[in-house]
Design a protein around this motif. Structure first.
Motif, PDB file in Angstrom:
ATOM      1  N   GLU A  57       0.830  -1.202   0.000  1.00  0.00           N
ATOM      2  CA  GLU A  57       0.000   0.000   0.000  1.00  0.00           C
ATOM      3  C   GLU A  57       0.865   1.252   0.000  1.00  0.00           C
ATOM      4  O   GLU A  57       0.572   2.235  -0.685  1.00  0.00           O
ATOM      5  N   ILE A  58       1.951   1.229   0.755  1.00  0.00           N
ATOM      6  CA  ILE A  58       2.801   2.408   0.881  1.00  0.00           C
ATOM      7  C   ILE A  58       3.752   2.562  -0.296  1.00  0.00           C
ATOM      8  O   ILE A  58       3.933   3.658  -0.831  1.00  0.00           O
ATOM      9  N   PHE A  59       4.349   1.458  -0.750  1.00  0.00           N
ATOM     10  CA  PHE A  59       5.396   1.557  -1.765  1.00  0.00           C
ATOM     11  C   PHE A  59       4.914   1.310  -3.194  1.00  0.00           C
ATOM     12  O   PHE A  59       5.627   1.635  -4.140  1.00  0.00           O
ATOM     13  N   LEU A  60       3.736   0.740  -3.382  1.00  0.00           N
ATOM     14  CA  LEU A  60       3.240   0.487  -4.730  1.00  0.00           C
ATOM     15  C   LEU A  60       2.092   1.417  -5.099  1.00  0.00           C
ATOM     16  O   LEU A  60       1.463   1.242  -6.133  1.00  0.00           O
ATOM     17  N   SER A  61       1.807   2.375  -4.251  1.00  0.00           N
ATOM     18  CA  SER A  61       0.781   3.376  -4.560  1.00  0.00           C
ATOM     19  C   SER A  61       1.382   4.756  -4.325  1.00  0.00           C
ATOM     20  O   SER A  61       2.557   4.887  -3.977  1.00  0.00           O
TER      21      SER A  61
END
Length: 254
Positions: A57-61
């Protein structure tokens, strides 16, 4: 649904090639420990948890990945979970001083593992609140990323106490908080209800997720209080509201 190629390209935005590949393979194969050779650190993902989901959620968005008009030096990560938002901020802003706040013990332990070795990262295993209070911890969704606080009737019957933003600013001797990231599962309603007059004008950028599905009235309370000051809702990212304090920073050009 992201393709493998897109996932890898997104990881390369934040990590060197070898680390991005290690993360891509580790996440795909559900590894519990992923070694990042270029960063010389490890990522820990607990089994039977939401850790991998939270990392993605944090690194792919674009949850927190936006171009800012400042280079942040002071950051508060409220609702730090297992440390991936702090990791994101520390990679992007390596010189920043970060205060993280997390209520749940196992999450706090995982946070320490995932952020070990970072300079200027402090963890408060407390609840962010508007005054000194005591709480029990609830897990209504039986997940590892959605713990909530409930008022305790006495310190003896509590799991945890609170910390305020005024206390953090005083403790760190900060003039401002450059980024205040808030993801605290509904407690944002009480945070913005009272005792905000001193700390709120000192915040340059607020990144907040509201949780009306958990606590009714969160969004209204947050927006109503912020509207009393010279903030602008600059953008939204994946459900997170990004506010700029125009008294402290210049509005970036689009």
């Amino acid at each position: 649904m992201l393709t493998n190629l897109v996932r890898f390209k997104l990881l390369k935005k934040h990590f060197k090639f070898r680390d991005a590949y290690a993360l891509f393979a580790g996440l795909k194969n559900k590894k519990e420990t992923i070694v990042l050779p270029k960063l010389n650190r490890k990522i820990y993902l607990r089994p039977n948890s939401k850790d991998a989901e939270t990392f993605e959620e944090i690194f792919l968005s674009h949850l927190y990945d936006i171009r800012l008009p400042i280079i942040p030096e002071t950051i508060v990560d409220a609702g730090a979970n297992v440390g991936f938002a702090t990791l994101f901020f520390k990679i992007k802003y390596p010189d920043a001083s970060i205060v993280a706040i997390e209520i749940e013990t196992k999450n706090a332990d995982a946070f320490r593992k995932n952020t070990t070795g970072f300079d200027n990262v402090t963890l408060h295993q407390q609840a962010l609140y508007n005054k000194k209070s005591y709480f029990s911890i609830a897990d209504p969704y039986k997940a590892t990323n959605s713990f909530q606080i409930r008022k305790a009737d006495s310190p003896e019957n509590s799991d945890i106490d609170s910390v305020t933003l005024d206390e953090i600013i005083s403790e760190k001797k900060w003039d401002t908080i450059d980024i205040l990231k808030i993801d605290i599962e509904g407690a944002e309603k009480q945070l913005f209800e009272k005792n905000y007059e001193n700390w709120l004008p000192k915040i340059k950028i607020i990144m907040i997720e509201t949780h009306d599905r958990m606590v009714s009235g969160c969004s209204f309370t947050v927006m109503h209080t912020i509207s009393k000051y010279n903030f602008i809702l600059y953008t939204t990212t994946e459900g997170t509201l990004i506010y700029y304090n125009l008294d402290l920073i210049a509005l970036p050009s689009l």
